[in-house]
Scaffold this motif. Structure first.
Motif, PDB file in Angstrom:
ATOM      1  N   ARG A 420     -16.589  16.963 -12.937  1.00 26.58           N
ATOM      2  CA  ARG A 420     -15.498  17.572 -13.214  1.00 26.58           C
ATOM      3  C   ARG A 420     -14.916  16.322 -12.276  1.00 26.58           C
ATOM      4  N   GLU A 421     -14.537  14.822 -12.991  1.00 23.42           N
ATOM      5  CA  GLU A 421     -13.661  14.390 -12.175  1.00 23.42           C
ATOM      6  C   GLU A 421     -12.298  15.337 -11.141  1.00 23.42           C
ATOM      7  N   SER A 422     -12.362  14.803 -10.065  1.00 22.02           N
ATOM      8  CA  SER A 422     -11.542  15.343  -8.386  1.00 22.02           C
ATOM      9  C   SER A 422     -10.593  14.319  -8.279  1.00 22.02           C
ATOM     10  N   HIS A 423      -8.953  15.094  -8.511  1.00 22.15           N
ATOM     11  CA  HIS A 423      -7.710  14.866  -7.875  1.00 22.15           C
ATOM     12  C   HIS A 423      -7.999  13.243  -6.946  1.00 22.15           C
ATOM     13  N   ARG A 424      -9.316  13.778  -6.647  1.00 19.56           N
ATOM     14  CA  ARG A 424     -10.153  12.445  -4.813  1.00 19.56           C
ATOM     15  C   ARG A 424     -10.648  11.090  -6.331  1.00 19.56           C
ATOM     16  N   ASP A 425     -11.333  12.147  -6.745  1.00 21.03           N
ATOM     17  CA  ASP A 425     -11.901  10.250  -7.673  1.00 21.03           C
ATOM     18  C   ASP A 425     -10.397   9.323  -8.431  1.00 21.03           C
ATOM     19  N   ILE A 426      -9.263  10.541  -8.808  1.00 19.06           N
ATOM     20  CA  ILE A 426      -8.753   9.399  -9.544  1.00 19.06           C
ATOM     21  C   ILE A 426      -8.190   8.414  -9.008  1.00 19.06           C
ATOM     22  N   VAL A 427      -7.526   8.550  -7.155  1.00 18.20           N
ATOM     23  CA  VAL A 427      -6.835   7.732  -6.401  1.00 18.20           C
ATOM     24  C   VAL A 427      -8.113   7.134  -5.376  1.00 18.20           C
ATOM     25  N   GLY A 428      -9.270   7.790  -5.628  1.00 19.66           N
ATOM     26  CA  GLY A 428     -10.160   6.884  -5.162  1.00 19.66           C
ATOM     27  C   GLY A 428     -10.258   4.924  -5.042  1.00 19.66           C
ATOM     28  N   ASN A 429     -10.283   4.719  -5.676  1.00 17.18           N
ATOM     29  CA  ASN A 429      -9.808   3.173  -6.190  1.00 17.18           C
ATOM     30  C   ASN A 429      -8.698   1.885  -6.111  1.00 17.18           C
ATOM     31  N   ASP A 430      -7.945   3.158  -5.331  1.00 16.29           N
ATOM     32  CA  ASP A 430      -6.305   2.903  -5.369  1.00 16.29           C
ATOM     33  C   ASP A 430      -6.005   2.495  -4.357  1.00 16.29           C
ATOM     34  N   ILE A 431      -5.753   1.408  -3.598  1.00 16.84           N
ATOM     35  CA  ILE A 431      -5.333   0.520  -2.089  1.00 16.84           C
ATOM     36  C   ILE A 431      -3.620   0.954  -1.907  1.00 16.84           C
ATOM     37  N   ILE A 432      -3.193   0.819  -0.827  1.00 18.03           N
ATOM     38  CA  ILE A 432      -1.806   0.718  -1.029  1.00 18.03           C
ATOM     39  C   ILE A 432      -1.456  -0.236  -0.136  1.00 18.03           C
ATOM     40  N   PRO A 433      -1.011  -1.744   0.043  1.00 18.46           N
ATOM     41  CA  PRO A 433      -0.909  -1.976   0.520  1.00 18.46           C
ATOM     42  C   PRO A 433      -0.258  -2.470   1.882  1.00 18.46           C
ATOM     43  N   GLU A 434      -0.528  -2.609   3.608  1.00 18.05           N
ATOM     44  CA  GLU A 434       0.070  -2.349   4.635  1.00 18.05           C
ATOM     45  C   GLU A 434       2.262  -2.081   4.692  1.00 18.05           C
ATOM     46  N   ARG A 435       1.872  -3.795   3.706  1.00 16.24           N
ATOM     47  CA  ARG A 435       3.627  -3.403   3.901  1.00 16.24           C
ATOM     48  C   ARG A 435       4.313  -2.152   2.415  1.00 16.24           C
ATOM     49  N   LEU A 436       3.262  -1.415   2.571  1.00 20.07           N
ATOM     50  CA  LEU A 436       3.718  -0.034   1.435  1.00 20.07           C
ATOM     51  C   LEU A 436       3.585   0.615   1.933  1.00 20.07           C
ATOM     52  N   LYS A 437       2.894   0.713   2.853  1.00 17.35           N
ATOM     53  CA  LYS A 437       2.703   2.734   3.727  1.00 17.35           C
ATOM     54  C   LYS A 437       4.138   2.991   4.303  1.00 17.35           C
ATOM     55  N   LYS A 438       3.542   4.439   3.452  1.00 13.65           N
ATOM     56  CA  LYS A 438       4.674   4.802   5.464  1.00 13.65           C
ATOM     57  C   LYS A 438       5.228   4.607   5.948  1.00 13.65           C
ATOM     58  N   GLN A 439       6.367   4.415   6.671  1.00 17.10           N
ATOM     59  CA  GLN A 439       6.287   4.096   7.883  1.00 17.10           C
ATOM     60  C   GLN A 439       6.166   5.327   8.844  1.00 17.10           C
ATOM     61  N   ALA A 440       6.049   5.835   9.899  1.00 13.58           N
ATOM     62  CA  ALA A 440       6.765   7.130  10.395  1.00 13.58           C
ATOM     63  C   ALA A 440       7.868   7.059  11.321  1.00 13.58           C
ATOM     64  N   VAL A 441       8.953   8.515  11.032  1.00 11.74           N
ATOM     65  CA  VAL A 441      10.387   7.628  10.982  1.00 11.74           C
ATOM     66  C   VAL A 441      10.356   8.110  12.467  1.00 11.74           C
ATOM     67  N   THR A 442      10.973   7.120  13.542  1.00 11.39           N
ATOM     68  CA  THR A 442      10.730   7.425  14.674  1.00 11.39           C
ATOM     69  C   THR A 442      12.323   7.669  15.014  1.00 11.39           C
ATOM     70  N   GLN A 443      12.605   8.526  16.294  1.00  9.97           N
ATOM     71  CA  GLN A 443      14.026   9.140  16.142  1.00  9.97           C
ATOM     72  C   GLN A 443      14.715   8.759  17.264  1.00  9.97           C
TER      73      GLN A 443
END
Length: 443
Positions: A420-443
């Motif tokens: 059976r496919e896993s949830h990891r399989d579902i996103v296995g080929n997805d790629i998030i470009p650097e510009r869309l990656k969630k940035q760490a929140v700085t205090q």
């Protein structure tokens, strides 16, 4: 209630396939679950092989892997002495990974890419079924670059319209497949193929459609193809070593479906080719056919868990299962019909009529309309029969629903052949470009 193969209702009132209680399979493997009756698959394969042996004709029976292509199925096809049809690099890769003999692989398709052709050339497959003039030239050029001369069949459309759904009818003149017989294109294709130094023309291929319940269409196709072969001999002094008559042999999905015994199809084809050749003093060619659905279709059962229901008084009661068009798109594509039972309460009396809805976010995601069942409860197991062909093969991740597991059952043992496919399989080929990656929140 019509049960196929080794299926039966056991003493617990549960559906049993291959000696395995499906309620136990649901607990072990989850649902939805494709269950394949291995004994029935092998029985169907042997029916074709035995029928052809009885005709005395030279033959190849090639399993049409598009119906259901997984490595375990390729292994069974080889063990049963069959050849194998593929229509893509994915199917070819599956067959090669399964260790299927490349010389018994035939490559079909109306738009083979250069990469697919090169892959098949490197694997030294047995035959290409060529669909158009562009492919003829491309295959010749690529084979030449590899220093090879390859076997080809030319796919022709014989102008025979089988009595089937328009989406799975392929032998008529207006088709995306093949060289047309009626307007002279097929004869020009033969001339072109013979002129290519890196192609060895074995003969022709025709296919008139799928889910066919009579022999007349096959007889007509044989007569037209044989007449064409005779014309080629008389005008070009070239005889065909092979005539491939495709597949399309029907199975019983629901009451009212009336497939013929395999031997009746085969002997009708054999009789037609023998009489056509004898009348013209034409040497008997080797006959190839390509059953797919008729090998695996009725050997497959899909097991679902019932979830919600909706009762519209005076109109309809819907029950929803944990699969649907993502694991069986055929009802939505061409209104295919299926039969089903409550697998965990198969002996209970039939007391209500329901329609079986899938879980995809589509109004058209309906598996079965107006099915008579016992009183359905959430958690019941619904077994839908005859899902072995074009169900797993056409499954999708619409709504990001995971594709089901597949098990082969035989002699009380269940073997997992596709996880059976896993949830990891579902996103296995997805790629998030650097510009869309969630940035760490700085205090």
């Amino acid at each position: 209630m019509y049960l196929h193969g080794t299926s039966k209702i056991n003493s617990r009132g549960h559906l049993e396939i291959g000696g395995c209680d499906v309620t136990d399979l649901a607990k072990e493997f989850g649902t939805p679950l494709y269950i394949v009756d291995e004994v029935l698959v092998r029985r169907r394969a042997r029916e074709f092989m035995d029928a052809f042996r009885s005709t005395g004709l030279r033959h190849q029976v090639a399993y049409a892997s598009k119906a259901f292509c997984v490595m375990a199925m390729c292994r069974i096809a080889e063990e049963e002495g069959m050849s194998l049809d593929v229509v893509s690099d994915g199917e070819l890769y599956t067959a090669l990974q399964a260790g299927f003999p490349a010389e018994r692989i035939h490559f079909h398709g109306n738009n083979k890419t250069p990469d697919e052709i090169l892959m098949a050339l490197d694997a030294n497959i047995g035959c290409f079924v060529v669909d158009n003039f562009i492919e003829l030239q491309l295959l010749n050029a690529l084979a030449g670059e590899k220093g090879k001369r390859v076997n080809v069949l030319l796919r022709i459309t014989p102008g025979v319209e089988a009595h089937t759904h328009e989406y799975i009818s392929t032998g008529q003149q207006d088709s995306k497949f093949g060289f047309d017989l009626g307007n002279g294109t097929a004869f020009r294709a033969v001339e072109t193929a013979l002129a290519q130094p890196n192609l060895k023309l074995l003969g022709v291929h025709s296919h008139i459609g799928s889910q066919i319940f009579e022999v007349e269409g096959f007889r007509m196709a044989v007569e037209k193809v044989a007449a064409f072969a005779i014309e080629v001999r008389d005008r070009l002094s070239e005889t065909f070593a092979v005539i491939n008559l495709g597949g399309g042999f029907g199975i019983r999905y629901v009451e009212g479906d009336t497939p013929l015994p395999v031997g009746q199809y085969v002997h009708a084809i054999a009789d037609a080719i023998q009489s056509s050749c004898a009348a013209a003093n034409y040497p008997l060619p080797e006959i190839w056919i390509e059953p797919g659905r008729s090998i695996v279709g009725d050997a497959g059962t899909t097991l679902y868990t019932v979830g919600t229901s909706k009762d519209i008084p005076g109109v309809r009661k819907y029950i929803a299962v944990d699969g649907g068009m993502t694991d069986n798109p055929r009802p939505a594509l061409y209104e295919s019909k299926y039969d089903a039972i409550l697998a965990n309460r198969a002996d209970d009396p039939l007391v209500e009529t329901v329609s079986v809805a899938g879980k995809a976010c589509e109004s058209g995601d309906m598996l079965i309309w107006d099915l008579n069942l016992p009183k359905v409860e959430s958690g019941d197991l619904l077994a839908v029969f005859c899902t072995g062909a074009y169900n797993y093969a056409m499954a999708s991740n619409y709504n990001r629903i995971r594709r089901p597991a597949v098990v082969f059952v035989k002699d009380g043992k269940a073997d997992l052949v596709v996880a059976r496919e896993s949830h990891r399989d579902i996103v296995g080929n997805d790629i998030i470009p650097e510009r869309l990656k969630k940035q760490a929140v700085t205090q």
